[in-house]
Design a protein around this motif. Structure first.
Motif, PDB file in Angstrom:
ATOM      1  N   MET A   1     -15.444  14.346  38.863  1.00  0.00           N
ATOM      2  CA  MET A   1     -15.837  13.252  39.766  1.00  0.00           C
ATOM      3  C   MET A   1     -14.747  12.183  39.771  1.00  0.00           C
ATOM      4  N   ASP A   2     -14.341  11.757  40.961  1.00  0.00           N
ATOM      5  CA  ASP A   2     -13.314  10.731  41.100  1.00  0.00           C
ATOM      6  C   ASP A   2     -13.864   9.389  40.626  1.00  0.00           C
ATOM      7  N   THR A   3     -13.137   8.745  39.710  1.00  0.00           N
ATOM      8  CA  THR A   3     -13.598   7.448  39.204  1.00  0.00           C
ATOM      9  C   THR A   3     -12.762   6.287  39.738  1.00  0.00           C
ATOM     10  N   GLY A   4     -12.015   6.513  40.818  1.00  0.00           N
ATOM     11  CA  GLY A   4     -11.280   5.414  41.428  1.00  0.00           C
ATOM     12  C   GLY A   4     -10.102   4.959  40.594  1.00  0.00           C
ATOM     13  N   LEU A   5      -9.967   3.634  40.412  1.00  0.00           N
ATOM     14  CA  LEU A   5      -8.833   3.053  39.693  1.00  0.00           C
ATOM     15  C   LEU A   5      -9.171   2.869  38.214  1.00  0.00           C
ATOM     16  N   THR A   6      -8.401   3.509  37.355  1.00  0.00           N
ATOM     17  CA  THR A   6      -8.508   3.315  35.909  1.00  0.00           C
ATOM     18  C   THR A   6      -7.269   2.558  35.435  1.00  0.00           C
ATOM     19  N   LEU A   7      -7.487   1.541  34.625  1.00  0.00           N
ATOM     20  CA  LEU A   7      -6.395   0.775  34.015  1.00  0.00           C
ATOM     21  C   LEU A   7      -6.265   1.216  32.569  1.00  0.00           C
ATOM     22  N   LEU A   8      -5.096   1.738  32.210  1.00  0.00           N
ATOM     23  CA  LEU A   8      -4.798   2.166  30.850  1.00  0.00           C
ATOM     24  C   LEU A   8      -3.816   1.169  30.248  1.00  0.00           C
ATOM     25  N   VAL A   9      -4.270   0.445  29.230  1.00  0.00           N
ATOM     26  CA  VAL A   9      -3.457  -0.604  28.618  1.00  0.00           C
ATOM     27  C   VAL A   9      -3.053  -0.132  27.217  1.00  0.00           C
ATOM     28  N   ILE A  10      -1.758  -0.002  26.998  1.00  0.00           N
ATOM     29  CA  ILE A  10      -1.244   0.540  25.753  1.00  0.00           C
ATOM     30  C   ILE A  10      -0.923  -0.592  24.769  1.00  0.00           C
ATOM     31  N   ASP A  11      -1.613  -0.619  23.666  1.00  0.00           N
ATOM     32  CA  ASP A  11      -1.284  -1.443  22.492  1.00  0.00           C
ATOM     33  C   ASP A  11      -0.985  -2.915  22.820  1.00  0.00           C
ATOM     34  N   PRO A  12      -1.899  -3.614  23.478  1.00  0.00           N
ATOM     35  CA  PRO A  12      -1.673  -5.022  23.829  1.00  0.00           C
ATOM     36  C   PRO A  12      -2.049  -5.955  22.679  1.00  0.00           C
ATOM     37  N   GLN A  13      -1.428  -5.759  21.531  1.00  0.00           N
ATOM     38  CA  GLN A  13      -1.888  -6.389  20.296  1.00  0.00           C
ATOM     39  C   GLN A  13      -0.994  -7.536  19.849  1.00  0.00           C
ATOM     40  N   ASN A  14      -1.563  -8.425  19.063  1.00  0.00           N
ATOM     41  CA  ASN A  14      -0.842  -9.626  18.649  1.00  0.00           C
ATOM     42  C   ASN A  14       0.493  -9.333  17.978  1.00  0.00           C
ATOM     43  N   ASP A  15       0.556  -8.294  17.164  1.00  0.00           N
ATOM     44  CA  ASP A  15       1.799  -8.028  16.442  1.00  0.00           C
ATOM     45  C   ASP A  15       2.950  -7.641  17.356  1.00  0.00           C
ATOM     46  N   PHE A  16       2.659  -7.306  18.625  1.00  0.00           N
ATOM     47  CA  PHE A  16       3.727  -6.992  19.572  1.00  0.00           C
ATOM     48  C   PHE A  16       4.052  -8.171  20.496  1.00  0.00           C
ATOM     49  N   MET A  17       3.306  -9.262  20.362  1.00  0.00           N
ATOM     50  CA  MET A  17       3.535 -10.402  21.246  1.00  0.00           C
ATOM     51  C   MET A  17       4.704 -11.248  20.733  1.00  0.00           C
ATOM     52  N   ASP A  18       5.476 -11.813  21.651  1.00  0.00           N
ATOM     53  CA  ASP A  18       6.576 -12.699  21.258  1.00  0.00           C
ATOM     54  C   ASP A  18       6.016 -14.097  21.030  1.00  0.00           C
ATOM     55  N   MET A  19       5.379 -14.237  19.866  1.00  0.00           N
ATOM     56  CA  MET A  19       4.780 -15.510  19.478  1.00  0.00           C
ATOM     57  C   MET A  19       4.768 -15.588  17.953  1.00  0.00           C
ATOM     58  N   PRO A  20       4.613 -16.797  17.407  1.00  0.00           N
ATOM     59  CA  PRO A  20       4.662 -16.957  15.950  1.00  0.00           C
ATOM     60  C   PRO A  20       3.645 -16.078  15.246  1.00  0.00           C
ATOM     61  N   GLY A  21       4.064 -15.491  14.132  1.00  0.00           N
ATOM     62  CA  GLY A  21       3.175 -14.677  13.322  1.00  0.00           C
ATOM     63  C   GLY A  21       3.197 -13.205  13.637  1.00  0.00           C
ATOM     64  N   ALA A  22       3.799 -12.823  14.755  1.00  0.00           N
ATOM     65  CA  ALA A  22       3.836 -11.413  15.136  1.00  0.00           C
ATOM     66  C   ALA A  22       4.815 -10.646  14.254  1.00  0.00           C
ATOM     67  N   ALA A  23       4.414  -9.452  13.839  1.00  0.00           N
ATOM     68  CA  ALA A  23       5.236  -8.652  12.931  1.00  0.00           C
ATOM     69  C   ALA A  23       6.348  -7.903  13.649  1.00  0.00           C
ATOM     70  N   LEU A  24       6.104  -7.516  14.897  1.00  0.00           N
ATOM     71  CA  LEU A  24       7.079  -6.716  15.640  1.00  0.00           C
ATOM     72  C   LEU A  24       7.119  -7.202  17.092  1.00  0.00           C
ATOM     73  N   PRO A  25       7.554  -8.455  17.300  1.00  0.00           N
ATOM     74  CA  PRO A  25       7.482  -9.038  18.642  1.00  0.00           C
ATOM     75  C   PRO A  25       8.392  -8.346  19.642  1.00  0.00           C
ATOM     76  N   VAL A  26       7.864  -8.182  20.839  1.00  0.00           N
ATOM     77  CA  VAL A  26       8.606  -7.608  21.962  1.00  0.00           C
ATOM     78  C   VAL A  26       8.864  -8.736  22.953  1.00  0.00           C
ATOM     79  N   ALA A  27      10.111  -9.029  23.209  1.00  0.00           N
ATOM     80  CA  ALA A  27      10.449 -10.130  24.117  1.00  0.00           C
ATOM     81  C   ALA A  27       9.831  -9.890  25.491  1.00  0.00           C
ATOM     82  N   GLY A  28       9.089 -10.888  25.964  1.00  0.00           N
ATOM     83  CA  GLY A  28       8.441 -10.790  27.271  1.00  0.00           C
ATOM     84  C   GLY A  28       7.006 -10.307  27.221  1.00  0.00           C
ATOM     85  N   ALA A  29       6.524  -9.888  26.047  1.00  0.00           N
ATOM     86  CA  ALA A  29       5.191  -9.280  25.973  1.00  0.00           C
ATOM     87  C   ALA A  29       4.080 -10.259  26.328  1.00  0.00           C
TER      88      ALA A  29
END
Length: 271
Positions: A1-29
């Protein structure tokens, strides 16, 4: 059955954010997540399903500093690349001598796959920590979507096996025959493939977004890569891996995957 638009969000976690306290920041995240949150609010009624993957680790594992020492016994620093040749030459070795056969077998299998070499990463996304949590702005947006649609976001954890790397949300880099969680997640692949459009975002375009998308294109039953949309303004590469991210996007375009922005996808869903 077609479920239309699915949004798949990969690993949107704090440790990847470019902000204080992040262990593995990605610039622009952080800005990526702000754009993705705005998209979810704007396209709320047109998004039929949201799946969020979560990088989920112990503090020790085959790609963690605690596993490794140099030949002279000194610690191995994060962002050190370790090859099977290095280990056989005595440049690096597992901290526990008895792990050497298993480590060498893993490195040989990983390198034979041709996708990645082993990288010693900083401890990140340890289960139970702040760094494992989803970035606040994005979580608030998908909570609003849940409330409006009365449909829960699906969360998929990956990476709990300490003896293999799990960039992809669909399969470990070297599946463990004794651990079903490391094998291809055929159920998730099939569920994603039921969508008419699979929009993919998250961190990082050079690693986990890349690996997940490659596995999805390879294994989706429909073989219809044209239904996949990569939201280029909602993903960024790990520093030093910009070329790999560019190669990934080019390779996906050649396979028929669409690379666009949230604005471009919004035009499509509003049409």
């Amino acid at each position: 059955m077609d479920t239309g638009l699915t949004l798949l969000v990969i690993d949107p976690q704090n440790d990847f954010m470019d902000m204080p306290g992040a262990a593995l920041p990605v610039a622009g995240a952080k800005a990526d997540m702000a754009r993705l949150a705005a998209f979810i609010d704007q396209a709320q009624s047109r998004i039929d399903a949201i799946c969020v993957t979560l990088d989920t680790h112990h503090s020790v594992g085959i790609e963690r500093p605690a596993m490794w020492v140099q030949g002279d016994g000194r610690d191995v620093a994060p962002f050190t690349q370790v090859s099977s040749a290095d280990v056989r030459a005595g440049k690096y070795r597992p901290r526990r001598d008895g792990d050497l056969p298993r480590v060498l077998a893993y490195l040989d299998a990983l390198e034979a796959g041709g996708r990645y070499s082993l990288m010693v990463w900083p401890v990140h996304c340890e289960v139970g920590t702040w760094g494992h949590n989803v970035e606040d702005e994005l979580r608030a947006a998908y909570n609003r979507w849940e409330a409006a649609r009365l449909v829960p976001v699906r969360h998929v954890m990956k990476g709990m096996n300490a003896w293999t790397e799990n960039y992809s949300a669909l399969q470990a880099e070297v599946p463990d025959a004794e651990d079903p969680e490391t094998q291809l997640n055929t159920r998730l692949v099939a569920q994603l493939d039921r969508a008419s459009t699979i929009a993919i975002a998250g961190e990082a375009s050079s690693h986990c977004v890349r690996a997940t998308t490659e596995h999805l294109v390879q294994h989706m039953p429909s073989r219809n890569a044209g239904k996949i949309v990569l939201l280029q303004d909602c993903m960024s590469p790990v520093a030093g891996f910009e070329a790999q991210a560019g190669e990934f996007l080019d390779a996906m375009r050649r396979k028929g995957v669409r690379v666009t922005t949230t604005a471009g996808l919004l035009r499509d869903v509003d049409a």
